[in-house]
Design a protein around this motif. Structure first.
Motif, PDB file in Angstrom:
ATOM      1  N   LEU A 147      -5.557   7.350  11.671  1.00  0.00           N
ATOM      2  CA  LEU A 147      -5.444   6.775  10.339  1.00  0.00           C
ATOM      3  C   LEU A 147      -6.833   6.324   9.946  1.00  0.00           C
ATOM      4  O   LEU A 147      -7.476   5.573  10.683  1.00  0.00           O
ATOM      5  N   VAL A 148      -7.322   6.778   8.784  1.00  0.00           N
ATOM      6  CA  VAL A 148      -8.677   6.480   8.350  1.00  0.00           C
ATOM      7  C   VAL A 148      -8.640   5.551   7.142  1.00  0.00           C
ATOM      8  O   VAL A 148      -8.029   5.868   6.113  1.00  0.00           O
ATOM      9  N   LEU A 149      -9.287   4.401   7.274  1.00  0.00           N
ATOM     10  CA  LEU A 149      -9.415   3.438   6.185  1.00  0.00           C
ATOM     11  C   LEU A 149     -10.885   3.333   5.809  1.00  0.00           C
ATOM     12  O   LEU A 149     -11.742   3.152   6.684  1.00  0.00           O
ATOM     13  N   MET A 150     -11.173   3.448   4.512  1.00  0.00           N
ATOM     14  CA  MET A 150     -12.558   3.422   4.042  1.00  0.00           C
ATOM     15  C   MET A 150     -12.719   2.372   2.953  1.00  0.00           C
ATOM     16  O   MET A 150     -11.856   2.229   2.082  1.00  0.00           O
ATOM     17  N   LEU A 167       2.929   6.523   4.298  1.00  0.00           N
ATOM     18  CA  LEU A 167       2.306   5.700   5.325  1.00  0.00           C
ATOM     19  C   LEU A 167       2.937   4.314   5.325  1.00  0.00           C
ATOM     20  O   LEU A 167       2.519   3.420   4.587  1.00  0.00           O
ATOM     21  N   PRO A 168       3.986   4.125   6.136  1.00  0.00           N
ATOM     22  CA  PRO A 168       4.633   2.810   6.208  1.00  0.00           C
ATOM     23  C   PRO A 168       3.642   1.720   6.603  1.00  0.00           C
ATOM     24  O   PRO A 168       2.728   1.952   7.393  1.00  0.00           O
ATOM     25  N   ILE A 175      -2.735   3.658  -2.605  1.00  0.00           N
ATOM     26  CA  ILE A 175      -2.333   5.060  -2.501  1.00  0.00           C
ATOM     27  C   ILE A 175      -3.507   6.032  -2.552  1.00  0.00           C
ATOM     28  O   ILE A 175      -3.345   7.219  -2.287  1.00  0.00           O
ATOM     29  N   ALA A 176      -4.706   5.568  -2.907  1.00  0.00           N
ATOM     30  CA  ALA A 176      -5.851   6.468  -3.016  1.00  0.00           C
ATOM     31  C   ALA A 176      -6.286   6.940  -1.629  1.00  0.00           C
ATOM     32  O   ALA A 176      -6.244   6.181  -0.654  1.00  0.00           O
ATOM     33  N   ALA A 210      -3.404  -5.645   7.463  1.00  0.00           N
ATOM     34  CA  ALA A 210      -2.089  -5.505   6.847  1.00  0.00           C
ATOM     35  C   ALA A 210      -1.284  -4.410   7.531  1.00  0.00           C
ATOM     36  O   ALA A 210      -0.084  -4.576   7.807  1.00  0.00           O
ATOM     37  N   TRP A 211      -1.929  -3.289   7.825  1.00  0.00           N
ATOM     38  CA  TRP A 211      -1.215  -2.195   8.499  1.00  0.00           C
ATOM     39  C   TRP A 211      -0.856  -2.580   9.933  1.00  0.00           C
ATOM     40  O   TRP A 211       0.281  -2.363  10.373  1.00  0.00           O
ATOM     41  N   LEU A 212      -1.787  -3.168  10.643  1.00  0.00           N
ATOM     42  CA  LEU A 212      -1.512  -3.577  12.021  1.00  0.00           C
ATOM     43  C   LEU A 212      -0.371  -4.589  12.075  1.00  0.00           C
ATOM     44  O   LEU A 212       0.452  -4.568  12.994  1.00  0.00           O
TER      45      LEU A 212
END
Length: 296
Positions: A147-150, A167-168, A175-176, A210-212
């Motif tokens: 999973l890539v976060l930029m 992506l839960p 969403i970008a 937030a995702w973790l």
């Protein structure tokens, strides 16, 4: 007299690289493609090149490698103009030659027992995340789920678009994505404080947290974080990793003179099993364990 073998000797090459192409993006950002076959064959995610920007400048500039095509012998770097050196580099055109030293440094080491690779890139820290993503896609030693976060406060060096990959755990409205990663089937999300459409409104490390926070204990046990960006971002990434008790590797950004370990001008304090020690970011890094650098 005995000599001690230096692990980086014989792995860094000096090449008269040819400019294949150079593309300009908003906010003085450029993607430079160079034909440097030896570097392309040896480069690993997290390594970088030291480029001579112009004959009038004796000092080289370190730039992270973003992509490699070993078959064609081509490497790609992304950079943003900061100072006269990179300004001169941006004037290079196809067919020009650039003295290229690389690949340099120890890169990222993903662990197959943690296949949920969380890649966090900020600004010009984005390139190593792209390189690592592509390497994971090509690796068959685990069922990798990157999973890539930029994050960026200037326009991204690509045209962002809404992701079609569910992506839960993502905050509402985030969403970008990066289109190239989307085409690879790799989920990505973008963060900014500049109000760009579809991006998470905040720091990229807050998006990672937030995702973790949406994962259960079993899923967290499969996560390993990799980060590259400004020091303040890396410190925040280390804090997030510590909060969720996951391993984290960071790629440091430091000013470099020689970039081959001779001047020690890029040394930083790193905690080792034998206590604190000064390590050179260029050849001992640039990748280190986050807690060894930013731990209390």
């Amino acid at each position: 007299m005995t000599t001690t073998h230096k692990p980086h000797r014989g792995t860094i090459f000096l090449e008269d690289a040819e400019v294949v192409a150079q593309e300009a993006f908003e906010a003085n950002q450029f993607i430079l493609k160079l034909k440097a076959p030896k570097c392309a064959a040896a480069a690993k995610p997290g390594s970088f090149v030291h480029l001579s920007c112009d004959e009038s400048l004796p000092m080289r500039r370190p730039l992270s490698i973003m992509r490699v095509d070993a078959q064609r012998g081509v490497i790609e770097v992304l950079y943003k103009i900061v100072g006269p050196g990179l300004q001169l580099l941006s004037a290079k055109r196809a067919g020009d030659r650039i003295s290229t030293l690389g690949p340099i440094g120890n890169g990222f080491v993903p662990h197959p027992q943690r296949p949920r690779a969380l890649l966090v890139g900020g600004g010009v820290g984005i390139p190593p995340m792209v390189f690592l993503t592509e390497a994971l896609r090509q690796s068959n030693d685990a069922d990798w789920k990157p999973l890539v976060l930029m994050g960026s406060e200037v326009p991204f060096p690509f045209r962002a678009r809404p992701s079609t990959i569910l992506l839960p755990g993502m905050p509402d409205g985030a969403i970008a994505c990066m289109p190239m990663l989307e085409e690879w089937g790799v989920p990505s999300r973008l963060a900014t404080l500049a109000g760009y459409p579809g991006c998470f409104d905040g720091y990229v490390t807050d998006l990672a947290a937030a995702w973790l926070g949406s994962l259960d204990r079993g899923a967290l046990a499969e996560v390993e974080m990799f980060a590259c960006g400004p020091t303040v971002m890396l410190k925040a990434a280390a804090a997030v990793a510590k909060r969720f008790d996951i391993p984290c590797q960071v790629s440091l950004e430091e000013f470099m003179a020689c970039a081959v370990g001779g001047c020690a001008g890029c040394a930083v304090k790193v905690m080792t099993p034998d206590g604190p020690a000064m390590k050179r970011v260029c050849v001992d890094g640039p990748v280190f364990e986050a807690q060894a650098v930013f731990g209390d």
